[in-house]
Motif scaffolding. Sequence first.
Motif: not given
Length: 317
Positions: A137-156
Amino acid sequence: MARWGITLPLTGVPVLDHAKLVAELPDLGYADAWSAETSGTDAFTPLALASQWSDRLRLGTAIAPVYTRGPATLAMTAAAMAEIAPGRFVLGIGSSSPAIVERWNGVEFREPFKRTRDTLRFLKAALGGEKVTEDYDTFSVRGFRLERVPAQAPPIMLAALRPSMLRLAGREADGAITNWLGAGDVPKVRAELGEGAELAARIFVCPTEDAAAARALGRMLISTYLTVPAYAAFHDWLGRGEALRPMHEAWAAGDRRGAGALVPDEVVDELVVHGSVAECRRKVAEYAANGVDTPVMALLPTGGDQLELVRTLAPNA
């Protein structure tokens, strides 16, 4: 058992001068170190340093604004923190305030609830390794992927003051971070968040037995913070609207100094922990007893040695 935390860096202490204290914090009984981001340090640099000074502390941002970094930049920063502090980093995000977002960073402060929700949803996908193409609703993202994905995603966790954001935090995030509330307010906040999610609260602590000095500082801070619309609405919801009405009227009339003088003693005493070190420690424990999982002390300046006060306020002291 509550996880006691401390807000770093301490007022007036150079960032690099925290190394020895940070290394001591776990043995003192502290489980966490949290950072803030207004006009001092950014939220991440002190935590990156702290991750190298101690491998036993959980580290969290309270909070990183969702407007002042682009979504992809925020994801990259969180991923880097998750890499250097694996399993020990918590990303706290929130809308921040119009002053920080618009006046200081030149970004339009629009639809804060939706922007926070959209950023949360984007970050969960990106930090999970997904390639994100999405119209939020407030922004758009096109084709983003992290190059260095963390082994364990942090809690948010989300900065949350009122029911809609608290419910979002309980439903879609890993918890809520709240601010400027009394120990007696905790059950009302917890009821909206729910029992399954973590509740962290920043607690302003002024360890001095000079009550007049503590209240003077508290009045100044309260009149600065609680006149921000989100905090004003929070305290209306908590039931302090009438007690704070004279302060708001003076502030709106341009009488900033007079506004602070109109904050009642009882409001200061509810929102700012002060007294002897032992009394402060007892009052912080009340927040935990009332439902805060992570009480995070924000130490206010008293003229004393800030580093030593952290040691004497510690749960194991």
